[in-house]
Motif scaffolding. Structure first.
Motif, short mmCIF file in Angstrom:
data_model
loop_
_atom_site.label_atom_id
_atom_site.label_comp_id
_atom_site.label_asym_id
_atom_site.label_seq_id
_atom_site.Cartn_x
_atom_site.Cartn_y
_atom_site.Cartn_z
N ASP A 154 90.90 52.24 28.66
CA ASP A 154 92.18 52.61 28.05
C ASP A 154 92.89 51.38 27.46
O ASP A 154 93.56 51.47 26.43
CB ASP A 154 93.10 53.26 29.09
N TYR A 155 92.77 50.25 28.13
CA TYR A 155 93.38 49.02 27.63
C TYR A 155 92.84 48.68 26.24
O TYR A 155 93.61 48.33 25.33
CB TYR A 155 93.07 47.88 28.61
N PHE A 156 91.54 48.82 26.06
CA PHE A 156 90.93 48.47 24.78
C PHE A 156 91.14 49.57 23.74
O PHE A 156 91.23 49.27 22.55
CB PHE A 156 89.45 48.15 24.99
N ARG A 157 91.26 50.81 24.19
CA ARG A 157 91.62 51.87 23.23
C ARG A 157 93.03 51.63 22.69
O ARG A 157 93.28 51.87 21.50
CB ARG A 157 91.50 53.24 23.90
N ALA A 158 93.94 51.19 23.55
CA ALA A 158 95.30 50.89 23.07
C ALA A 158 95.28 49.75 22.06
O ALA A 158 95.99 49.77 21.05
CB ALA A 158 96.20 50.56 24.25
N MET A 159 94.44 48.73 22.31
CA MET A 159 94.31 47.64 21.35
C MET A 159 93.73 48.14 20.04
O MET A 159 94.19 47.76 18.95
CB MET A 159 93.45 46.53 21.93
N ASP A 161 94.08 51.08 18.80
CA ASP A 161 95.11 51.83 18.10
C ASP A 161 96.10 50.91 17.39
O ASP A 161 96.80 51.34 16.47
CB ASP A 161 95.86 52.73 19.09
N ARG A 162 96.18 49.65 17.80
CA ARG A 162 97.05 48.68 17.14
C ARG A 162 96.31 47.87 16.08
O ARG A 162 96.83 46.89 15.56
CB ARG A 162 97.64 47.72 18.19
N GLY A 163 95.06 48.25 15.78
CA GLY A 163 94.33 47.60 14.69
C GLY A 163 93.30 46.59 15.12
O GLY A 163 92.67 45.95 14.27
N VAL A 164 93.10 46.41 16.43
CA VAL A 164 92.10 45.47 16.92
C VAL A 164 90.71 46.10 16.79
O VAL A 164 90.52 47.25 17.15
CB VAL A 164 92.37 45.09 18.39
N SER A 165 89.75 45.35 16.27
CA SER A 165 88.39 45.85 16.15
C SER A 165 87.62 45.54 17.43
O SER A 165 87.79 44.48 18.03
CB SER A 165 87.68 45.25 14.94
N VAL A 166 86.78 46.47 17.86
CA VAL A 166 86.04 46.35 19.11
C VAL A 166 84.55 46.30 18.78
O VAL A 166 84.02 47.19 18.10
CB VAL A 166 86.35 47.52 20.05
N GLN A 192 76.09 49.77 21.97
CA GLN A 192 76.50 50.47 20.76
C GLN A 192 76.89 51.91 21.09
O GLN A 192 77.94 52.41 20.67
CB GLN A 192 75.37 50.47 19.72
N ASP A 193 76.03 52.58 21.86
CA ASP A 193 76.30 53.97 22.25
C ASP A 193 77.56 54.06 23.11
O ASP A 193 78.38 54.97 22.94
CB ASP A 193 75.11 54.54 23.02
N GLU A 198 83.34 55.42 23.97
CA GLU A 198 84.63 55.04 24.53
C GLU A 198 85.70 54.71 23.49
O GLU A 198 86.88 55.00 23.67
CB GLU A 198 84.47 53.83 25.46
N ILE A 199 85.29 54.08 22.39
CA ILE A 199 86.24 53.59 21.39
C ILE A 199 86.28 54.50 20.16
O ILE A 199 87.28 54.55 19.46
CB ILE A 199 85.90 52.14 20.98
#
Length: 296
Positions: A154-159, A161-166, A192-193, A198-199
């Motif tokens: 969830d922490y990285f999904r929030a990032m 949503d703010r434009g951070v690429s994962v 990758q999968d 998740e993202i």
């Protein structure tokens, strides 16, 4: 923009006419009627210019306030517009090319005064760091290893949503030089999968753990959607930067590595301290922080 409250304000207080700063309106003289604001199309044009100037002034004030809030030495420089076409990659000391394999890039070939900040692994999920990066509008590219990130996607999904690429940093962070074909597929394509699940997107950038790889690892990465491999030229810590080159300076297109970490021996500070160190260093040397995916 250059330094806090100086050239930044000069640049942002433009009225759109040749880059000249808008002159303040003269106050009415006692005993004389105030000058009427033009009506119709002329009035709309004047009001439009005033509206743009007001929005720019408010934006400047907000950015200055954010810089002060986070303790920056100067207002960060704004990155240029993303290039219409990504820079051509030519083989050299900072770009390794081989037929049929994704390019391996340490420094992006560009003349823009821009560097790129990348954050690896995913162990620490520091809310202050995420808030600071968002508040200062700092572009980030993160490279996650699932075994560290999975405790709180969830922490990285929030990032995101703010434009951070994962992006992909394997499932378990192994030395890829020691793995056979099946294990390479599990580590690289498996991540990758996982990130797609998740993202919501399948990355095209990959960073091999420890910066180590083989031709077989690159072929495996290419087979599951990777188009470029990002290494680095500097590594950032809360209290210093480590440079790859002896001049100990940033260069256009440099890729800066750091990690999601909590304070510990060898990591003398917080993630926010690290980000402040990177921004202040880049600004002092005349560089903006750009978005790696716009160039690579």
């Amino acid at each position: 923009m250059a330094v806090l409250g100086v050239s930044c304000s000069a640049l942002r207080a433009q009225d759109g006419s040749g880059g000249r700063a808008s002159a303040p309106a003269a106050p009415p003289v006692a005993g004389q009627p105030a000058v009427a604001v033009p009506q119709g199309a002329a009035g709309q044009e004047v009001n439009g210019r005033l509206g743009v100037a007001e929005r720019e002034a408010r934006q400047q004030q907000a950015e200055l306030a954010a810089a002060r809030h986070w303790g920056l030495a100067a207002l960060p420089l704004k990155a240029p517009e993303a290039p219409a076409e990504k820079p051509e990659l030519v083989a050299g000391p900072n770009v390794l090319l081989a037929d049929g394999l994704p390019p391996v890039v340490r420094r992006v070939p560009t003349e823009d005064n821009v560097v790129f900040l990348t954050v690896d692994d995913g162990a620490a999920k520091d809310p202050e760091f995420a808030e600071m990066a968002a508040g200062l509008d700092v572009p980030l590219s993160v490279f996650l290893s699932d075994y560290l990130a999975r405790s709180d996607y969830d922490y990285f999904r929030a990032m995101r949503d703010r434009g951070v690429s994962v992006n992909n940093h394997t499932v378990n962070h192994p030395d890829l030089r020691r793995l056979g074909a099946d294990a390479l597929r599990r580590e690289i394509c498996g991540q990758q999968d996982r990130l797609e699940q998740e993202i919501g997107t399948r990355p095209w950038l990959f960073r091999p753990p420890y910066g180590e790889y083989t031709a077989a690892a690159l072929r495996t990465a290419a087979s599951c959607g990777v188009t470029a491999v990002a290494l680095w030229t500097e590594e950032a810590f809360p209290d210093h930067l480590e440079y790859r080159y002896s001049d100990e300076k940033l260069h256009p297109g440099d890729i800066i590595l750091t990690h999601f970490r909590d304070p510990a021996p060898g990591w003398k500070g917080t993630m926010a301290d690290m980000l402040r160190r990177v921004i202040d260093t880049a600004t002092a040397e005349g560089f903006a922080i750009g978005r790696l995916e716009d160039y690579l």
